[in-house]
Design a protein around this motif. Structure first.
Motif, PDB file in Angstrom:
ATOM      1  N   SER A   5       2.232  24.574  34.578  1.00  0.00           N
ATOM      2  CA  SER A   5       2.825  24.429  35.907  1.00  0.00           C
ATOM      3  C   SER A   5       2.287  25.531  36.806  1.00  0.00           C
ATOM      4  N   ILE A   6       1.911  25.161  38.021  1.00  0.00           N
ATOM      5  CA  ILE A   6       1.508  26.125  39.046  1.00  0.00           C
ATOM      6  C   ILE A   6       2.602  26.125  40.098  1.00  0.00           C
ATOM      7  N   ILE A   7       3.222  27.286  40.299  1.00  0.00           N
ATOM      8  CA  ILE A   7       4.322  27.390  41.256  1.00  0.00           C
ATOM      9  C   ILE A   7       3.846  28.198  42.456  1.00  0.00           C
ATOM     10  N   LEU A   8       3.861  27.591  43.630  1.00  0.00           N
ATOM     11  CA  LEU A   8       3.462  28.252  44.874  1.00  0.00           C
ATOM     12  C   LEU A   8       4.733  28.585  45.656  1.00  0.00           C
ATOM     13  N   ASP A   9       4.941  29.866  45.883  1.00  0.00           N
ATOM     14  CA  ASP A   9       6.193  30.287  46.504  1.00  0.00           C
ATOM     15  C   ASP A   9       5.928  31.554  47.326  1.00  0.00           C
ATOM     16  N   HIS A  10       6.981  32.233  47.728  1.00  0.00           N
ATOM     17  CA  HIS A  10       6.887  33.509  48.440  1.00  0.00           C
ATOM     18  C   HIS A  10       7.869  34.488  47.802  1.00  0.00           C
ATOM     19  N   MET A  11       7.507  35.762  47.815  1.00  0.00           N
ATOM     20  CA  MET A  11       8.419  36.829  47.420  1.00  0.00           C
ATOM     21  C   MET A  11       8.674  37.654  48.674  1.00  0.00           C
ATOM     22  N   GLY A  12       9.837  37.457  49.281  1.00  0.00           N
ATOM     23  CA  GLY A  12      10.070  38.016  50.604  1.00  0.00           C
ATOM     24  C   GLY A  12       9.164  37.294  51.592  1.00  0.00           C
ATOM     25  N   ASP A  13       8.367  38.064  52.331  1.00  0.00           N
ATOM     26  CA  ASP A  13       7.443  37.446  53.283  1.00  0.00           C
ATOM     27  C   ASP A  13       6.022  37.407  52.746  1.00  0.00           C
ATOM     28  N   ARG A  14       5.868  37.664  51.439  1.00  0.00           N
ATOM     29  CA  ARG A  14       4.533  37.696  50.838  1.00  0.00           C
ATOM     30  C   ARG A  14       4.250  36.430  50.031  1.00  0.00           C
ATOM     31  N   GLU A  15       3.089  35.872  50.253  1.00  0.00           N
ATOM     32  CA  GLU A  15       2.667  34.689  49.521  1.00  0.00           C
ATOM     33  C   GLU A  15       2.485  35.036  48.043  1.00  0.00           C
ATOM     34  N   ALA A  16       2.856  34.107  47.152  1.00  0.00           N
ATOM     35  CA  ALA A  16       2.733  34.360  45.717  1.00  0.00           C
ATOM     36  C   ALA A  16       2.488  33.050  44.985  1.00  0.00           C
ATOM     37  N   ALA A  17       1.834  33.156  43.828  1.00  0.00           N
ATOM     38  CA  ALA A  17       1.566  31.989  42.983  1.00  0.00           C
ATOM     39  C   ALA A  17       1.709  32.406  41.525  1.00  0.00           C
ATOM     40  N   ALA A  18       2.268  31.519  40.715  1.00  0.00           N
ATOM     41  CA  ALA A  18       2.461  31.800  39.294  1.00  0.00           C
ATOM     42  C   ALA A  18       1.954  30.631  38.470  1.00  0.00           C
ATOM     43  N   THR A 205       5.683  23.188  44.884  1.00  0.00           N
ATOM     44  CA  THR A 205       5.604  23.859  46.188  1.00  0.00           C
ATOM     45  C   THR A 205       6.969  24.036  46.839  1.00  0.00           C
ATOM     46  N   ASP A 206       8.031  23.640  46.156  1.00  0.00           N
ATOM     47  CA  ASP A 206       9.374  23.751  46.723  1.00  0.00           C
ATOM     48  C   ASP A 206       9.769  25.215  46.891  1.00  0.00           C
ATOM     49  N   ALA A 207      10.420  25.540  47.984  1.00  0.00           N
ATOM     50  CA  ALA A 207      10.931  26.894  48.187  1.00  0.00           C
ATOM     51  C   ALA A 207      11.909  27.247  47.071  1.00  0.00           C
ATOM     52  N   GLY A 208      11.827  28.485  46.580  1.00  0.00           N
ATOM     53  CA  GLY A 208      12.686  28.914  45.482  1.00  0.00           C
ATOM     54  C   GLY A 208      12.165  28.519  44.116  1.00  0.00           C
ATOM     55  N   GLY A 209      10.918  28.059  44.042  1.00  0.00           N
ATOM     56  CA  GLY A 209      10.349  27.623  42.769  1.00  0.00           C
ATOM     57  C   GLY A 209      10.270  28.730  41.741  1.00  0.00           C
ATOM     58  N   PHE A 210      10.081  29.972  42.179  1.00  0.00           N
ATOM     59  CA  PHE A 210      10.009  31.093  41.236  1.00  0.00           C
ATOM     60  C   PHE A 210      11.324  31.257  40.474  1.00  0.00           C
ATOM     61  N   GLU A 211      12.419  31.040  41.172  1.00  0.00           N
ATOM     62  CA  GLU A 211      13.719  31.203  40.522  1.00  0.00           C
ATOM     63  C   GLU A 211      14.025  30.031  39.600  1.00  0.00           C
ATOM     64  N   THR A 212      13.789  28.815  40.070  1.00  0.00           N
ATOM     65  CA  THR A 212      14.145  27.636  39.275  1.00  0.00           C
ATOM     66  C   THR A 212      13.246  27.451  38.061  1.00  0.00           C
ATOM     67  N   HIS A 213      12.032  28.004  38.095  1.00  0.00           N
ATOM     68  CA  HIS A 213      11.113  27.841  36.969  1.00  0.00           C
ATOM     69  C   HIS A 213      10.998  29.093  36.101  1.00  0.00           C
ATOM     70  N   GLY A 214      11.881  30.052  36.298  1.00  0.00           N
ATOM     71  CA  GLY A 214      11.933  31.220  35.411  1.00  0.00           C
ATOM     72  C   GLY A 214      10.896  32.291  35.667  1.00  0.00           C
ATOM     73  N   VAL A 215      10.201  32.225  36.796  1.00  0.00           N
ATOM     74  CA  VAL A 215       9.157  33.229  37.079  1.00  0.00           C
ATOM     75  C   VAL A 215       9.771  34.604  37.325  1.00  0.00           C
ATOM     76  N   LEU A 216      10.879  34.646  38.074  1.00  0.00           N
ATOM     77  CA  LEU A 216      11.497  35.933  38.391  1.00  0.00           C
ATOM     78  C   LEU A 216      12.007  36.626  37.125  1.00  0.00           C
ATOM     79  N   ASP A 217      12.586  35.859  36.201  1.00  0.00           N
ATOM     80  CA  ASP A 217      13.055  36.444  34.940  1.00  0.00           C
ATOM     81  C   ASP A 217      11.870  36.973  34.124  1.00  0.00           C
ATOM     82  N   ALA A 218      10.770  36.211  34.106  1.00  0.00           N
ATOM     83  CA  ALA A 218       9.587  36.645  33.368  1.00  0.00           C
ATOM     84  C   ALA A 218       9.000  37.923  33.961  1.00  0.00           C
ATOM     85  N   LEU A 219       9.035  38.045  35.287  1.00  0.00           N
ATOM     86  CA  LEU A 219       8.511  39.244  35.937  1.00  0.00           C
ATOM     87  C   LEU A 219       9.316  40.481  35.560  1.00  0.00           C
ATOM     88  N   GLU A 220      10.622  40.329  35.418  1.00  0.00           N
ATOM     89  CA  GLU A 220      11.434  41.470  35.010  1.00  0.00           C
ATOM     90  C   GLU A 220      11.016  41.972  33.631  1.00  0.00           C
TER      91      GLU A 220
END
Length: 340
Positions: A5-18, A205-220
């Motif tokens: 899965s490729i997740i295209l999202d933002h962290m704050g106002d910064r573009e990010a991809a996972a 490409t949905d907003a909040g994709g990092f949270e719903t797909h576990g990217v934020l937890d993995a980053l921690e």
């Protein structure tokens, strides 16, 4: 969760991809305020560095350093491209060898000829790609590399990619202004994901994709130094000012093969661990104890692991103390700096 899965999202106002592979974070790209690799400047030569064969340049984003400056005089304008990120307090690394890179093609001004990725073995496919390249380039005096992603790709997509990169290169090279200027910005995370993560994947490409797909937890988890190698073994990745120290620990396994098992697991896990943390420069591995006869097997496994990694990494070799050294390009900023 199986698959890519490729997740295209933002962290704050910064573009990010996972990039997630089988539910595990495999790569992360987060935009920063630093000049992006791939940015092209018209820089002004400032002052040479005696004994190093290099020169400091002035750019709109600060000082840059260029090696191999034969024939370059202070005050002279020169086209250069950012190759990586600078360490704090140091000049941007740049090169005169411009590359215009996209999903299917890399246009190489000053290096004529058409080359096709060695990963494409089929002669019929190689002939097809050569024909597409010749038609798309016409008589433009530039070199071209067709990437492995061209294999089986549609004719129109490859031809459009080549034409766009060739046009960009021609436009920049034809600019005769003498002023210091940014001529092309490097690609951001979303474009880099499209350009480099070419294997089939679900794109979110949905907003909040990092949270719903576990990217934020993995980053921690990645922000810490510890990486599990299985069977209780651990890998610890800890950057210092001078180098990146990597320690391999067998844990509670006291068997005779514990050392080689942990070290072989390290060889497989290390490229991902460094990539996610954005670490480069000098890297020293303090491996678990193993017989010298097993060193070659470890080197082979390490070489195979880094062969699948896009960031240039040189396997330097063993030290008298039994450590193994690597030299890795600083292609990214450390994750610890990006997330502050």
């Amino acid at each position: 969760m199986k698959g890519r899965s490729i997740i295209l999202d933002h962290m704050g106002d910064r573009e990010a991809a996972a990039l997630m592979v089988d539910g595990q974070l495999d790569d992360i790209l987060i935009d920063t305020d630093a000049p992006r690799p791939g940015t092209v400047y018209r820089a002004i030569a400032d002052r040479p560095v005696k004994g190093q064969g290099g020169m400091f340049l002035k750019t709109p984003d600060g000082s840059a350093f260029l090696r191999q400056i034969k024939g370059l005089a202070p005050g002279q304008p020169i086209l250069v491209q950012v190759t990586g990120y600078a360490e704090p307090g140091k000049a941007l690394p740049v090169t005169q060898k411009l590359l215009f890179k996209s999903r299917y093609a890399i246009v190489t001004p000053g290096a004529p000829g058409i080359n096709i990725s060695r990963q494409i073995k089929d002669e019929t496919e190689r002939d097809r790609l050569l024909e597409i390249a010749h038609d798309a380039l016409s008589d433009q005096p530039t070199g071209l590399i067709l990437r492995s992603s061209c294999d089986g790709a549609p004719v129109d997509a490859i031809a459009e990619d080549i034409a766009q990169m060739a046009e960009l290169a021609a436009r920049i090279l034809a600019d005769e202004s003498q002023e210091m200027e940014v001529l092309a910005e490097g690609d951001g995370p979303h474009l880099l994901a499209w350009r480099d993560w070419v294997a089939p994947a679900e794109v979110v490409t949905d907003a909040g994709g990092f949270e719903t797909h576990g990217v934020l937890d993995a980053l921690e988890t990645v922000r810490g130094p510890e990486v599990s190698l299985g069977s209780g073994a651990r890998l610890y990745v800890e950057p210092t000012r001078a180098l990146v120290a990597v320690d391999v620990n067998t844990g509670a396994d006291a068997s005779l093969a514990a050392g080689i098992k942990a070290n072989m697991a390290c060889a497989k896990a290390l490229p991902r661990a460094l990539r996610l943390r954005g670490l480069g420069g000098q890297i020293v591995l303090d491996l678990a104890p193993m017989p010298k006869k097993d060193r070659r097997s470890f080197e082979t496994a390490l070489r195979q692991g880094f062969r699948r990694d896009d960031i240039e990494t040189a396997l330097v070799g063993w030290t008298p103390l039994g450590h193994f050294e690597l030299q890795r390009k600083r292609a990214r900023l450390p994750l610890s700096e990006v997330l502050t």
